[in-house]
Design a protein around this motif. Structure first.
Motif, short mmCIF file in Angstrom:
data_model
loop_
_atom_site.label_atom_id
_atom_site.label_comp_id
_atom_site.label_asym_id
_atom_site.label_seq_id
_atom_site.Cartn_x
_atom_site.Cartn_y
_atom_site.Cartn_z
N HIS A 79 0.83 -1.27 0.01
CA HIS A 79 -0.01 -0.09 -0.01
C HIS A 79 0.95 1.00 -0.06
O HIS A 79 0.97 2.06 1.02
CB HIS A 79 -1.09 -0.02 1.51
CG HIS A 79 -2.10 -1.13 1.19
ND1 HIS A 79 -1.67 -2.25 1.27
CD2 HIS A 79 -3.31 -1.02 1.25
CE1 HIS A 79 -2.80 -3.01 1.14
NE2 HIS A 79 -3.87 -2.09 1.16
N ASP A 126 -13.75 -5.55 -1.83
CA ASP A 126 -13.45 -4.52 -2.17
C ASP A 126 -12.11 -4.15 -2.26
O ASP A 126 -11.28 -4.84 -1.17
CB ASP A 126 -13.99 -3.27 -1.15
CG ASP A 126 -15.51 -3.08 -1.33
OD1 ASP A 126 -15.86 -3.42 -2.48
OD2 ASP A 126 -16.03 -2.37 -0.45
N ASN A 181 -8.37 -1.74 -2.57
CA ASN A 181 -8.01 -0.23 -3.16
C ASN A 181 -7.56 -0.37 -4.52
O ASN A 181 -6.84 -1.19 -5.08
CB ASN A 181 -6.72 0.26 -2.05
CG ASN A 181 -7.38 0.26 -0.52
OD1 ASN A 181 -7.04 -0.53 -0.09
ND2 ASN A 181 -7.75 1.60 -0.48
N ASP A 241 -12.53 5.36 0.85
CA ASP A 241 -12.54 3.91 1.46
C ASP A 241 -13.78 3.89 2.54
O ASP A 241 -14.43 5.27 2.70
CB ASP A 241 -11.32 3.58 1.91
CG ASP A 241 -10.79 4.35 3.26
OD1 ASP A 241 -11.65 5.04 3.76
OD2 ASP A 241 -9.65 4.30 3.30
N SER A 242 -14.01 2.96 3.40
CA SER A 242 -14.91 2.75 4.21
C SER A 242 -14.63 3.71 5.40
O SER A 242 -15.44 3.93 6.22
CB SER A 242 -14.85 1.52 4.89
OG SER A 242 -13.83 1.08 5.38
N PHE A 257 -8.83 7.02 -0.65
CA PHE A 257 -8.50 5.74 -1.26
C PHE A 257 -9.26 5.14 -1.85
O PHE A 257 -10.16 4.45 -1.37
CB PHE A 257 -7.79 4.99 -0.02
CG PHE A 257 -6.70 5.73 0.68
CD1 PHE A 257 -5.63 6.24 0.21
CD2 PHE A 257 -6.70 5.56 2.01
CE1 PHE A 257 -4.79 6.83 0.83
CE2 PHE A 257 -5.86 6.03 2.76
CZ PHE A 257 -4.78 6.81 2.26
N LEU A 268 -12.02 2.81 -3.76
CA LEU A 268 -12.22 1.15 -4.03
C LEU A 268 -12.78 0.98 -5.04
O LEU A 268 -13.66 1.54 -5.59
CB LEU A 268 -13.27 0.99 -2.64
CG LEU A 268 -12.70 1.25 -1.08
CD1 LEU A 268 -13.56 0.90 -0.20
CD2 LEU A 268 -11.29 0.48 -1.04
#
Length: 145
Positions: free
Chosen positions: A31, A108, A110, A134-135, A140, A142
């Motif tokens: 990442h 999901d 990235n 993102d969540s 970021f 998804l």
């Protein structure tokens, strides 16, 4: 030489710190878009998550967790492999277990994690949608597969 144990086993409380080590090493290896401050923010969230939901893992022959996953509501919520153990079939083993035994039909990933995206595409999943955040509301993107 250390080898892998056969099968998949549940993570227990004695494993929690090792799971965080695996998570952080994996994030640092894959990442590249995540900053040090992001890792600091995510670490306690990951610790809380692994202590509150079922987590399944692959272990080395010494019993140490080398890869783990979280599956919930038909989705692979997390899949992390320690970089020292990548390329040994651990991700495939965990993912096949998620699909075949736990009924996972979604994941999901990235968008910026090209290695993970390639893995899920090789596993037969297709991109069906995209989110800009993102969540956790972080920028970021998804990909929904």
């Amino acid at each position: 030489m250390i080898h892998l144990q056969n099968g998949i086993s549940p993570v227990n409380p004695d494993d929690f710190e090792r799971v965080i080590v695996v998570w952080e090493a994996s994030v640092r290896a894959t990442h590249h878009f995540v900053s040090e401050s992001d890792i600091e923010i995510f670490r306690p969230l990951v610790r809380e998550e692994v202590q509150s939901v079922p987590v399944e893992c692959v272990r080395d022959d010494q019993g140490a967790v080398v890869g783990f996953m979280i599956v919930g509501d038909g989705s692979v919520e997390a899949l992390f492999i320690h970089p020292d153990w990548r390329g040994q079939g651990i991700g495939r083993r965990l993912f096949q277990h998620a699909v075949d035994d736990l009924g996972a039909t979604a994941v999901d990933v990235n968008e910026q994690n090209e290695q993970a995206l390639g893995f899920y595409l090789r596993m037969g999943f297709e991109v069906v949608g995209r989110s800009d955040l993102d969540s956790n509301g972080k920028p970021f993107p998804l990909l929904h597969m």
